[in-house]
Design a protein around this motif. Structure first.
Motif, PDB file in Angstrom:
ATOM      1  N   SER A 185       0.913  -1.163   0.449  1.00  0.00           N
ATOM      2  CA  SER A 185       0.041   0.026   0.041  1.00  0.00           C
ATOM      3  C   SER A 185       0.508   1.036   0.403  1.00  0.00           C
ATOM      4  CB  SER A 185      -1.040   0.245   1.436  1.00  0.00           C
ATOM      5  OG  SER A 185      -1.768   1.611   1.213  1.00  0.00           O
ATOM      6  N   VAL A 186       2.050   1.430   0.960  1.00  0.00           N
ATOM      7  CA  VAL A 186       2.944   2.502   1.073  1.00  0.00           C
ATOM      8  C   VAL A 186       3.526   2.645  -0.407  1.00  0.00           C
ATOM      9  CG1 VAL A 186       4.880   3.091   1.530  1.00  0.00           C
ATOM     10  CG2 VAL A 186       3.459   2.132   3.524  1.00  0.00           C
ATOM     11  N   MET A 187       3.824   1.215  -0.938  1.00  0.00           N
ATOM     12  CA  MET A 187       4.392   1.635  -2.546  1.00  0.00           C
ATOM     13  C   MET A 187       3.958   2.129  -3.847  1.00  0.00           C
ATOM     14  SD  MET A 187       6.533  -1.655  -4.640  1.00  0.00           S
ATOM     15  CE  MET A 187       6.886  -1.181  -6.341  1.00  0.00           C
ATOM     16  N   VAL A 188       2.801   1.703  -3.313  1.00  0.00           N
ATOM     17  CA  VAL A 188       1.790   1.657  -4.470  1.00  0.00           C
ATOM     18  C   VAL A 188       1.352   3.507  -4.643  1.00  0.00           C
ATOM     19  CG1 VAL A 188      -0.440   2.171  -5.280  1.00  0.00           C
ATOM     20  CG2 VAL A 188       0.121  -0.164  -4.623  1.00  0.00           C
ATOM     21  N   SER A 189       1.335   3.990  -2.934  1.00  0.00           N
ATOM     22  CA  SER A 189       0.417   5.377  -2.727  1.00  0.00           C
ATOM     23  C   SER A 189       1.942   5.930  -2.985  1.00  0.00           C
ATOM     24  CB  SER A 189       0.824   6.123  -1.165  1.00  0.00           C
ATOM     25  OG  SER A 189       1.405   5.866  -0.697  1.00  0.00           O
ATOM     26  N   GLU A 190       3.601   5.847  -3.074  1.00  0.00           N
ATOM     27  CA  GLU A 190       4.871   6.575  -2.979  1.00  0.00           C
ATOM     28  C   GLU A 190       4.594   6.526  -5.135  1.00  0.00           C
ATOM     29  OE1 GLU A 190       6.550   8.314  -1.674  1.00  0.00           O
ATOM     30  OE2 GLU A 190       5.667   7.595   0.455  1.00  0.00           O
ATOM     31  N   PHE A 191       4.197   5.594  -5.717  1.00  0.00           N
ATOM     32  CA  PHE A 191       4.167   5.292  -7.075  1.00  0.00           C
ATOM     33  C   PHE A 191       3.649   6.887  -7.896  1.00  0.00           C
ATOM     34  CE2 PHE A 191       6.906   2.826  -9.946  1.00  0.00           C
ATOM     35  CZ  PHE A 191       7.274   2.088  -8.855  1.00  0.00           C
ATOM     36  N   MET A 192       1.838   7.004  -6.584  1.00  0.00           N
ATOM     37  CA  MET A 192       0.639   7.521  -7.425  1.00  0.00           C
ATOM     38  C   MET A 192       1.473   8.835  -7.365  1.00  0.00           C
ATOM     39  SD  MET A 192      -2.528   5.354  -7.103  1.00  0.00           S
ATOM     40  CE  MET A 192      -2.212   4.115  -7.788  1.00  0.00           C
ATOM     41  N   LEU A 193       2.245   9.331  -6.028  1.00  0.00           N
ATOM     42  CA  LEU A 193       2.315  10.805  -5.455  1.00  0.00           C
ATOM     43  C   LEU A 193       3.905  11.655  -6.295  1.00  0.00           C
ATOM     44  CD1 LEU A 193       1.808  10.212  -1.472  1.00  0.00           C
ATOM     45  CD2 LEU A 193       0.238  11.512  -3.102  1.00  0.00           C
ATOM     46  N   GLN A 194       4.444  10.620  -7.424  1.00  0.00           N
ATOM     47  CA  GLN A 194       5.101  11.076  -7.657  1.00  0.00           C
ATOM     48  C   GLN A 194       4.144  12.383  -8.444  1.00  0.00           C
ATOM     49  OE1 GLN A 194       7.094   8.021  -9.671  1.00  0.00           O
ATOM     50  NE2 GLN A 194       7.516   7.384  -7.897  1.00  0.00           N
ATOM     51  N   GLN A 195       4.267  13.374  -8.424  1.00  0.00           N
ATOM     52  CA  GLN A 195       3.993  14.738  -9.383  1.00  0.00           C
ATOM     53  C   GLN A 195       2.593  15.068  -9.222  1.00  0.00           C
ATOM     54  OE1 GLN A 195       7.072  16.834 -10.983  1.00  0.00           O
ATOM     55  NE2 GLN A 195       7.160  15.837  -9.169  1.00  0.00           N
ATOM     56  N   THR A 196       2.354  13.882  -8.453  1.00  0.00           N
ATOM     57  CA  THR A 196       0.536  14.201  -8.610  1.00  0.00           C
ATOM     58  C   THR A 196      -0.257  14.478  -6.948  1.00  0.00           C
ATOM     59  OG1 THR A 196       0.186  12.527 -10.620  1.00  0.00           O
ATOM     60  CG2 THR A 196      -1.524  13.130  -8.650  1.00  0.00           C
ATOM     61  N   PRO A 197      -1.231  15.573  -6.732  1.00  0.00           N
ATOM     62  CA  PRO A 197      -1.263  15.773  -5.022  1.00  0.00           C
ATOM     63  C   PRO A 197      -1.998  14.469  -5.044  1.00  0.00           C
ATOM     64  CG  PRO A 197      -1.742  17.532  -7.103  1.00  0.00           C
ATOM     65  CD  PRO A 197      -1.743  16.428  -7.694  1.00  0.00           C
ATOM     66  N   VAL A 198      -2.367  14.844  -3.498  1.00  0.00           N
ATOM     67  CA  VAL A 198      -2.561  13.414  -2.559  1.00  0.00           C
ATOM     68  C   VAL A 198      -4.065  13.764  -2.979  1.00  0.00           C
ATOM     69  CG1 VAL A 198      -3.489  13.016   0.023  1.00  0.00           C
ATOM     70  CG2 VAL A 198      -1.130  13.560  -0.727  1.00  0.00           C
ATOM     71  N   ALA A 199      -4.989  15.009  -3.241  1.00  0.00           N
ATOM     72  CA  ALA A 199      -6.272  14.477  -3.183  1.00  0.00           C
ATOM     73  C   ALA A 199      -6.938  13.802  -4.139  1.00  0.00           C
ATOM     74  CB  ALA A 199      -6.629  15.690  -3.445  1.00  0.00           C
ATOM     75  N   ARG A 200      -5.856  14.017  -5.188  1.00  0.00           N
ATOM     76  CA  ARG A 200      -6.347  12.880  -6.414  1.00  0.00           C
ATOM     77  C   ARG A 200      -5.899  11.597  -6.253  1.00  0.00           C
ATOM     78  NH1 ARG A 200      -3.604  15.649 -11.548  1.00  0.00           N
ATOM     79  NH2 ARG A 200      -4.353  14.308 -12.256  1.00  0.00           N
ATOM     80  N   VAL A 201      -4.800  11.335  -5.846  1.00  0.00           N
ATOM     81  CA  VAL A 201      -4.150  10.073  -5.715  1.00  0.00           C
ATOM     82  C   VAL A 201      -5.285   8.846  -4.689  1.00  0.00           C
ATOM     83  CG1 VAL A 201      -2.786   8.556  -4.371  1.00  0.00           C
ATOM     84  CG2 VAL A 201      -2.313  10.579  -5.722  1.00  0.00           C
ATOM     85  N   ILE A 202      -5.575   9.529  -3.511  1.00  0.00           N
ATOM     86  CA  ILE A 202      -6.862   9.100  -2.502  1.00  0.00           C
ATOM     87  C   ILE A 202      -7.861   7.873  -3.189  1.00  0.00           C
ATOM     88  CG2 ILE A 202      -8.376   9.119  -1.111  1.00  0.00           C
ATOM     89  CD1 ILE A 202      -7.134  11.872   0.028  1.00  0.00           C
ATOM     90  N   PRO A 203      -8.523   8.595  -4.070  1.00  0.00           N
ATOM     91  CA  PRO A 203      -9.690   7.358  -4.798  1.00  0.00           C
ATOM     92  C   PRO A 203      -9.123   6.100  -5.345  1.00  0.00           C
ATOM     93  CG  PRO A 203      -9.621   9.971  -5.611  1.00  0.00           C
ATOM     94  CD  PRO A 203      -9.062   9.842  -4.736  1.00  0.00           C
ATOM     95  N   VAL A 204      -7.753   6.602  -6.309  1.00  0.00           N
ATOM     96  CA  VAL A 204      -7.838   5.742  -6.904  1.00  0.00           C
ATOM     97  C   VAL A 204      -6.110   4.452  -6.862  1.00  0.00           C
ATOM     98  CG1 VAL A 204      -5.560   5.802  -9.338  1.00  0.00           C
ATOM     99  CG2 VAL A 204      -7.301   7.301  -8.689  1.00  0.00           C
ATOM    100  N   HIS A 205      -6.056   4.916  -5.713  1.00  0.00           N
ATOM    101  CA  HIS A 205      -5.345   4.531  -4.747  1.00  0.00           C
ATOM    102  C   HIS A 205      -6.181   3.773  -3.365  1.00  0.00           C
ATOM    103  CE1 HIS A 205      -3.050   3.193  -0.382  1.00  0.00           C
ATOM    104  NE2 HIS A 205      -2.329   2.952  -1.600  1.00  0.00           N
ATOM    105  N   ALA A 206      -7.106   3.773  -3.762  1.00  0.00           N
ATOM    106  CA  ALA A 206      -8.128   3.001  -2.417  1.00  0.00           C
ATOM    107  C   ALA A 206      -8.465   2.156  -3.768  1.00  0.00           C
ATOM    108  CB  ALA A 206      -9.704   3.827  -2.407  1.00  0.00           C
ATOM    109  N   ALA A 207      -8.673   2.050  -5.001  1.00  0.00           N
ATOM    110  CA  ALA A 207      -9.606   1.058  -5.920  1.00  0.00           C
ATOM    111  C   ALA A 207      -8.458   0.043  -6.342  1.00  0.00           C
ATOM    112  CB  ALA A 207      -9.656   1.966  -7.048  1.00  0.00           C
ATOM    113  N   TRP A 208      -6.739   0.910  -6.667  1.00  0.00           N
ATOM    114  CA  TRP A 208      -5.565  -0.372  -6.620  1.00  0.00           C
ATOM    115  C   TRP A 208      -5.557  -1.377  -5.339  1.00  0.00           C
ATOM    116  CZ3 TRP A 208      -0.947  -0.013  -9.727  1.00  0.00           C
ATOM    117  CH2 TRP A 208      -1.120   0.592 -11.496  1.00  0.00           C
ATOM    118  N   LEU A 209      -5.593  -0.909  -4.194  1.00  0.00           N
ATOM    119  CA  LEU A 209      -5.676  -1.773  -3.517  1.00  0.00           C
ATOM    120  C   LEU A 209      -6.583  -2.610  -2.591  1.00  0.00           C
ATOM    121  CD1 LEU A 209      -3.245  -2.090  -1.365  1.00  0.00           C
ATOM    122  CD2 LEU A 209      -3.382   0.036  -2.880  1.00  0.00           C
TER     123      LEU A 209
END
Length: 299
Positions: A30-54
């Motif tokens: 979960s941490v690793m997926v978040s770190e990839f998504m957060l590379q140059q993308t704001p937290v607010a936009r990552v949250i829902p996609v991260h949930a769907a991925w996990l």
DNA sequence: CATCCGTGGGA
DNA sequence: TTCCCAAGGAT
């Protein structure tokens, strides 16, 4: 402990956001997926996609078992979709070479596709509680101001900056890991690029930049990338059409997204070269090749 | 070391 | 509206 540690750690304890990839329930994956998504993308936009991925891919092997194009589709509009491809490739490497477990070793992390200096240190620190210099844009800005007395760090990380960060890192392993995420959070919430909230900062009275009267940036101009009219914009439009489609897309449907043919073809070729698109032989209802146009799909 | 690689929100 | 910028990596 230097005189910055306690106030920053106490501030973090009180003000840290509760994020899905933090807390005791978060797995290294979960941490690793978040770190990839957060590379140059704001937290607010990552949250829902991260949930769907996990939810869809609870472990690296679950993602590795899918086609890479599924990662690109699930990436949605986070931007820089090559990250989705790299994350899929990293999941394959973890499954094949690390027994399906995200490695905790910094060098092994660094060897994974899409994992650079920052991400390797971040995963090792935040998923495994290790002591590493974590230098992201937030940390760099906080140190530039608090320690160096300038508004913004240099355009690229240099030796002196890394030495400075290493010198500020707490000796204790667990404390160092918390320190790293705490400084990042301080940069994200208080010591922001524009309009920093210095009066809410736990180290305002120790900040070299504040002591100097918050002087404006004096170094070489910070480069801001344009977007309108670039190949990046064209690639985004092309990929969007295929990503949202249920089936392979015929060339004419791509041609309409950009008028200038030379740039359009160049962008399409680069998507194919990157492996974000593949050309396929589309078949009609009769099972025979469908039409004269080339068709494109996710890999 | 400079450049390329998406996207969207806020001021 | 335009400009800035957001947990970088690869080449």
């Amino acid at each position: 402990m230097n005189d910055l540690h306690r106030p920053v750690l106490e501030w973090y304890d009180e003000h840290a956001r509760e994020l899905p990839w933090r807390g005791l329930e978060a797995t290294p994956w979960s941490v690793m997926v978040s770190e990839f998504m957060l590379q140059q993308t704001p937290v607010a936009r990552v949250i829902p996609v991260h949930a769907a991925w996990l939810e869809r891919w609870p472990a690296p092997a679950d993602l590795a078992a899918e086609e890479p194009g599924e990662a690109v589709r699930m990436w949605g509009r986070l931007g820089y979709p090559r990250r989705a491809l790299r994350l899929h490739a990293a999941a394959v490497a973890i499954t094949e070479s690390h027994g399906g477990e995200v490695p905790s070793d910094h060098a092994e992390l660094l060897a994974l596709p899409g994992v650079g200096d920052y991400t390797a240190a971040a995963i090792a620190s935040f998923a495994f509680g290790q002591r590493h210099v974590v230098l992201d844009t937030n940390v760099r800005r906080v140190f530039a101001r608090a320690a160096s007395g300038v508004e913004f760090p240099a355009n690229s990380v240099n030796r002196a900056e890394r030495d400075l960060a290493a010198g500020l890192l707490p000796e204790d392993e667990a404390t160092a890991a918390t320190w790293s995420v705490a400084v990042m959070e301080l940069g994200a919430l208080v010591c922001t690029a524009k309009a920093p909230r210095c009066h809410s900062c736990p180290i305002e009275d120790r900040c070299a930049w504040v002591a100097e009267g918050r002087p404006a940036h004096a170094g070489p101009p910070r480069k801001v990338q344009g977007f309108a009219g670039t190949d990046r914009q064209v690639r985004g439009r092309l990929l969007s059409v295929v990503r949202e489609a249920d089936h392979a897309v015929a060339k004419p449907r791509l041609d309409v997204v950009w008028d200038e043919p030379v740039q359009r073809e160049r962008a399409l070729a680069s998507l194919l070269a990157d492996g974000l698109l593949v050309q396929v032989v589309a078949t009609g209802p009769d099972g025979l090749p469908d039409g004269d146009h080339p068709h494109y799909a996710l890999p």
